[in-house]
Design a protein around this motif. Sequence first.
Motif, short mmCIF file in Angstrom:
data_model
loop_
_atom_site.label_atom_id
_atom_site.label_comp_id
_atom_site.label_asym_id
_atom_site.label_seq_id
_atom_site.Cartn_x
_atom_site.Cartn_y
_atom_site.Cartn_z
N ASP A 262 0.84 -1.19 0.00
CA ASP A 262 0.00 0.00 0.00
C ASP A 262 0.88 1.24 0.00
N TRP A 263 0.61 2.18 -0.90
CA TRP A 263 1.54 3.29 -1.10
C TRP A 263 1.63 4.21 0.13
N ARG A 264 0.55 4.36 0.87
CA ARG A 264 0.60 5.23 2.06
C ARG A 264 1.49 4.63 3.14
N TRP A 265 1.33 3.34 3.42
CA TRP A 265 2.17 2.69 4.42
C TRP A 265 3.61 2.58 3.94
N LEU A 266 3.80 2.42 2.64
CA LEU A 266 5.17 2.37 2.09
C LEU A 266 5.87 3.71 2.28
N LEU A 267 5.15 4.79 2.04
CA LEU A 267 5.72 6.13 2.23
C LEU A 267 6.05 6.37 3.70
N LEU A 268 5.20 5.88 4.58
CA LEU A 268 5.50 6.00 6.01
C LEU A 268 6.75 5.20 6.38
N ALA A 269 6.89 4.00 5.77
CA ALA A 269 8.01 3.14 6.12
C ALA A 269 9.36 3.75 5.75
N VAL A 270 9.42 4.49 4.64
CA VAL A 270 10.70 5.09 4.23
C VAL A 270 10.90 6.47 4.84
N THR A 271 9.87 6.98 5.55
CA THR A 271 9.97 8.31 6.16
C THR A 271 10.27 8.25 7.65
N LEU A 272 9.68 7.29 8.35
CA LEU A 272 9.83 7.22 9.81
C LEU A 272 11.27 7.05 10.29
N PRO A 273 12.19 6.41 9.51
CA PRO A 273 13.59 6.36 9.98
C PRO A 273 14.22 7.72 10.22
N CYS A 274 13.62 8.79 9.70
CA CYS A 274 14.15 10.13 9.98
C CYS A 274 14.12 10.43 11.47
N ALA A 275 13.19 9.81 12.20
CA ALA A 275 13.16 10.01 13.65
C ALA A 275 14.44 9.48 14.29
N LEU A 276 14.93 8.34 13.80
CA LEU A 276 16.21 7.83 14.29
C LEU A 276 17.35 8.77 13.92
N GLY A 277 17.26 9.36 12.72
CA GLY A 277 18.29 10.31 12.31
C GLY A 277 18.35 11.52 13.22
N ILE A 278 17.19 11.99 13.65
CA ILE A 278 17.15 13.14 14.55
C ILE A 278 17.85 12.80 15.86
N ILE A 279 17.61 11.59 16.36
CA ILE A 279 18.27 11.16 17.61
C ILE A 279 19.78 11.02 17.40
N SER A 280 20.19 10.49 16.24
CA SER A 280 21.62 10.25 15.99
C SER A 280 22.42 11.54 15.90
N LEU A 281 21.75 12.67 15.65
CA LEU A 281 22.47 13.94 15.55
C LEU A 281 23.13 14.33 16.86
N TRP A 282 22.70 13.71 17.95
CA TRP A 282 23.33 13.99 19.25
C TRP A 282 24.82 13.65 19.21
N TRP A 283 25.20 12.64 18.40
CA TRP A 283 26.59 12.20 18.33
C TRP A 283 27.31 12.69 17.08
N VAL A 284 26.61 13.35 16.17
CA VAL A 284 27.24 13.87 14.95
C VAL A 284 27.91 15.20 15.25
N PRO A 285 29.21 15.33 14.99
CA PRO A 285 29.89 16.59 15.30
C PRO A 285 29.67 17.65 14.22
N GLU A 286 29.65 18.89 14.65
CA GLU A 286 29.65 19.99 13.69
C GLU A 286 31.02 20.07 13.04
N SER A 287 31.07 20.61 11.85
CA SER A 287 32.35 20.76 11.16
C SER A 287 33.22 21.79 11.88
N ALA A 288 34.38 21.33 12.36
CA ALA A 288 35.29 22.26 13.05
C ALA A 288 35.80 23.32 12.08
N ARG A 289 35.97 22.95 10.83
CA ARG A 289 36.43 23.94 9.84
C ARG A 289 35.41 25.05 9.69
#
Length: 594
Positions: A262-289
């Motif tokens: 189903d296209w609606r659930w498929l779109l949700l499935a490829v979008t919801l991992p962004c929530a994990l990305g938001i959490i992972s930014l806690w450990w991503v460093p800003e560019s020192a340069r």
Amino acid sequence: MGFEELLEEVGGFGPFQLRNVALLALPRMLLPLHFLLPIFLAAVPAHRCALPGAPANFSHQDLWLEAHLPREPDGTLSSCLRFTHPQALPNTTLEGEGQSAGELEGEPSTVPCPQGWEYDRSEFSSTIATEVPWEVGGHWDLVCEQKGLNRAASTFFFAGVLVGAVAFGYLSDRFGRRRLLLVAYVSVLVLGLASAASVSYIMFAITRTLTGVALAGFTIIVMPLELEWLDVRHRTVAGVLSSTFWTGGMMLLALVGYLIRDWRWLLLAVTLPCALGIISLWWVPESARWLLTQGRVAEAHVYLVRCARLNGRPLSEDGLSQEALSKVAAGERGVRRPSYLDLFRTPRLRYISLCCMVMWFGVNFSYYGLSLDVSGLGLNVYHTQLLFGVVELPAKLLVYVLVRHVGRRLTQAGMLLGSALALGLGLLVSSEVGSWGVALAVMGKGFSEGAFTTAYLFTSELYPTVLRQTGLGLTALVGRLGGSLAPLAALLDEVWLPLPKLAYGGIALLAACTALLLPETRQAQLPETIQDVERKSAVQPSGGRDVQETGPGLSALRGRPSTEVLQQGLGEQKGRPAQSWSCHQCRLSVLIQP
């Protein structure tokens, strides 16, 4: 001390950088999940006009359909038309009630499907093409006369990517890579959820276009955020490693599409991992340069110390002192940024830029034309997508071997020529020989991937250090234009069925010929300034081994500090004073993905 020397002191490649690459793998895998999502999201299953009133126990379904649906020239029942009145068939009890005298004597009249369509739900339970409008003017049922809107949705998306690349490029330089990556994650999450909840085609088209704008943040921000923490020696290795995440995303898309129909659930499935990305930014460093260019020395110091500790590098007392960092920051802030116009100011650079623009347009146009067209191969769409993902791995390995032994120019032209030949031969193969058609399509996809991989490496070596990132930005921008037009080219099948593949193959052939006009860069010293590019003589047939200089060019720059080279910049041309140039990704030679 320059930033490169500072990076060597804290460790230019180690656990800190590997963790950074791993954390930024998620946005790289999300890109193909969204870029190639129309393969499943906008798939058009077999369909025909809705025919209410069919007897529930009617045993001759084929005869019933033939009485109500006209036949196409190829003998198949029409998907878009029905008879105004049912036709009487010989040797049946079906009667042509309501037919006029003219219809009985001549061709029966037909009308577009007045009561909508019935779709084959065996492969897809729902796509945007099969969606029934919730309101008048909703423009779903994207088949027949409305199928252009189906293709246009992909074009709108890629147009959004093009606009977003420009916007995020400027904003990330102004407000920081990490902060804008957070904006991209949140925007993709919110807009993806809105797209999945769309009640009309217009709402879907708008939200998908804005999603494309947000996803461009991944393409623009992730690469600099990785490279600005890596030393020059390991950027190619990290680039190759990062490019495999794109291929992994392609194969993952086949699995997710197979599991979620189903296209609606498929779109949700490829979008919801962004929530994990938001959490992972806690450990991503800003560019020192970037922090040093903004004069934020204290914040840069925190990240550099963290990098040194994680890499196990002992710090000297003066290496990361506030005074030393302030000097580096002063040098970074004094750098002037190049513009796209600087790529056309001198004859040699203008020639290279125009050729690269044509080449990149052809690479993107043929790649997305092949990637988004997975129909007519005799396999289901899931097997085809998986094959298209798997073939990218040997394509990358082939490119790695060829660029080292054959050269960049011949590899680029050969890969584009291979794509064109695969498309051309595919038109000559009979549909009855399905295995050959599949083999040619998969080979064409592999060649197009090889062309994409080579294009980044080849282009980065053609431009001088002071304009390398600007040149890559311009060519990638033109490439995205080609990618946005590729879905629309599929509509040319209404004019002539083979025309879309002829267009993809013809543009790829043109790009291959254009690639042959560019100079070879294998075993050639990378140019540092624009004058180095202008001084180079024509490359000899030996494949780039004998690149000559007619003046004090690269050899004169060896051993000089990088800041001195950058300050030379464009100052050597037309008698203008030397100016300092920005080059956050100097000597970039990296294999990345579209």
